[in-house]
Design a protein around this motif. Structure first.
Motif, PDB file in Angstrom:
ATOM      1  N   TYR A 127      -0.161   4.004   5.364  1.00 11.38           N
ATOM      2  CA  TYR A 127      -1.260   3.068   5.183  1.00 11.38           C
ATOM      3  C   TYR A 127      -1.959   2.811   6.513  1.00 11.38           C
ATOM      4  CZ  TYR A 127      -3.707  -1.363   4.444  1.00 11.38           C
ATOM      5  OH  TYR A 127      -4.650  -2.348   4.401  1.00 11.38           O
TER       6      TYR A 127
ATOM      7  N   ILE B  74      -1.626  -7.494   3.137  1.00 13.31           N
ATOM      8  CA  ILE B  74      -2.856  -6.729   3.290  1.00 13.31           C
ATOM      9  C   ILE B  74      -4.034  -7.609   2.867  1.00 13.31           C
ATOM     10  CG2 ILE B  74      -1.731  -4.496   2.981  1.00 13.31           C
ATOM     11  CD1 ILE B  74      -2.690  -4.466   0.114  1.00 13.31           C
TER      12      ILE B  74
ATOM     13  N   TYR C  22      -3.665   2.939  -6.280  1.00 10.58           N
ATOM     14  CA  TYR C  22      -3.932   2.582  -4.892  1.00 10.58           C
ATOM     15  C   TYR C  22      -2.702   2.007  -4.183  1.00 10.58           C
ATOM     16  CZ  TYR C  22      -8.546   2.567  -7.103  1.00 10.58           C
ATOM     17  OH  TYR C  22      -9.663   2.905  -7.827  1.00 10.58           O
ATOM     18  N   LEU C  23      -1.774   1.418  -4.935  1.00 10.97           N
ATOM     19  CA  LEU C  23      -0.653   0.696  -4.345  1.00 10.97           C
ATOM     20  C   LEU C  23       0.676   1.316  -4.771  1.00 10.97           C
ATOM     21  CD1 LEU C  23      -1.991  -2.912  -5.059  1.00 10.97           C
ATOM     22  CD2 LEU C  23      -2.213  -1.611  -2.930  1.00 10.97           C
TER      23      LEU C  23
ATOM     24  N   TYR D  16     -10.638  -2.474  -5.833  1.00  7.94           N
ATOM     25  CA  TYR D  16      -9.771  -1.718  -6.732  1.00  7.94           C
ATOM     26  C   TYR D  16     -10.440  -1.434  -8.066  1.00  7.94           C
ATOM     27  CZ  TYR D  16      -6.149  -2.949  -3.384  1.00  7.94           C
ATOM     28  OH  TYR D  16      -5.407  -3.094  -2.236  1.00  7.94           O
TER      29      TYR D  16
ATOM     30  N   PRO E  64       0.827  -1.216   0.000  1.00 10.36           N
ATOM     31  CA  PRO E  64       0.000   0.000   0.000  1.00 10.36           C
ATOM     32  C   PRO E  64       0.853   1.254   0.000  1.00 10.36           C
ATOM     33  CG  PRO E  64       0.078  -0.963   2.187  1.00 10.36           C
ATOM     34  CD  PRO E  64       0.795  -1.919   1.297  1.00 10.36           C
TER      35      PRO E  64
END
Length: 348
Positions: free
Chosen positions: A71, A147, A194-195, A170, A67
């Motif tokens: 995070y 995660i 997002y990552l 996602y 992440p």
């Protein structure tokens, strides 16, 4: 004489109903001169790079899914915790998942600590504060192992009719019309929102979008169409074996109709010499099958004529049967009436 005339008229009606259908032949199949390098048995071509289409199934492996920082931890995230005394003696060393209530278990000695919503640094400070109540100057290490949302990335994903794969929270990524490397780049670019620098591997788990067809004429009783998944190594002989050979109404005449145009702008029709392929092992017309090909097997003309003749004659037979039944009933009725009249008139 009259009876013979009736038979002649009946035969004339039957032949007239058949019209020009008797022993009809296919129009000559347009035979296009094909280049000598048409792929065939013992001389196959490499299939072009696979293009993803619905409803293919993709397998996605998450190689690096971290992440973006900072995070905030979430339930079901996996955390590794190491707790040691100030002299290095271990007190707790284990990996655990944050439970649905947001608590991270630390064993019977330390209980649990609130982890959901905290960063790794905040969680480390909280654990150190908890342990410090019992041990002075503890050494605490906390790492994010996995995660929970990773489970929505890795695994098998079917390409939906709109050409996208679903990655859970996602979102969706369009992959239809792409090769495997192109789909990998598209998914990684989408996940990078997002990552932190995601890396994945993509492969095809289910080849569900490429087919070829074997079409067998049914001798006037309807054609049979069989759709067969394309694997990249089939020939005409393989195609016929996949439909369990030629049927009783099939002839030895067949050809491969290939979508698209040839170099001269004509239709791509590849005649197959079935007897040469099957009886003599001749590979010249045992063509390699391509996606979308139609292997057409023509009907046996005598069987087709027999079936057509039977269809034309059947209504006449039924009509003749009804006429015969009515005639016999009328004759019996007249016979019984005459018998009754003769019996009533007889006496002494």
């Amino acid at each position: 004489m009259i009876r013979h005339l009736q038979h002649y008229l009946l035969l004339t009606m039957i032949l007239g109903s058949l019209g020009c259908q008797t022993l009809h032949q296919h129009k000559n199949t347009p035979v296009i001169v094909q280049p000598a390098d048409v792929p065939k048995e013992l001389c196959k071509a490499t299939i072009p790079e696979y293009v993803i289409e619905p409803p293919d199934i993709l397998t996605i492996d998450a190689l690096r899914v971290l992440p973006k920082q900072p995070y905030a931890l979430q339930p079901l995230d996996s955390i590794s915790v190491q707790i040691n005394k100030s002299n290095g003696e271990p007190l707790f060393n284990a990996s655990a998942s944050i439970d649905p209530a947001g608590e991270l278990p630390l064993g019977p000695e330390f209980g649990s600590v609130k982890a959901s919503g905290k960063t790794i640094g905040q969680l480390r400070t909280e654990i150190k504060r908890l342990v410090n109540e019992t041990y002075s100057e503890p050494l605490v290490g906390v790492d994010l192992v996995q995660i929970a949302l990773l489970q929505q990335i890795a695994g098998e994903h079917i390409v939906s009719p709109d050409g996208k794969v679903n990655l859970g929270v996602y979102g969706q990524v369009r992959v239809a019309g792409m090769s495997i490397p192109e789909s990998k780049q598209a998914i990684e670019a989408h996940l990078s929102t997002y990552l932190d620098k995601p890396q994945i591997a993509v492969d095809i788990f289910g080849f569900n979008s490429k087919f070829y067809y074997v079409i067998s004429e049914g001798g006037g009783l309807g054609d049979q169409v069989t759709r067969i998944p394309f694997t990249g190594n089939e020939t005409v002989l393989d195609a016929i074996s996949n439909v369990e050979g030629l049927s009783a109404v099939s002839s030895k005449q067949m050809w491969v109709a290939r979508p698209g145009r040839n170099m001269d702008g004509g239709e791509q029709v590849l005649p197959v010499d079935w007897q040469a392929v099957s009886m003599r092992g001749d590979t010249r017309t045992n063509y390699q099958i391509m996606p979308g090909d139609r292997v057409f097997v023509a009907e046996d003309k005598l069987v087709a004529f027999d079936n057509h003749f039977a269809k034309q004659v059947a209504p006449i037979e039924r009509m003749a049967g009804v006429v015969l039944l009515v005639t016999q009933a009328a004759q019996r009725l007249v016979y019984f009436e005459q018998s009754g009249t003769n019996g009533g008139n007889s006496g002494f």
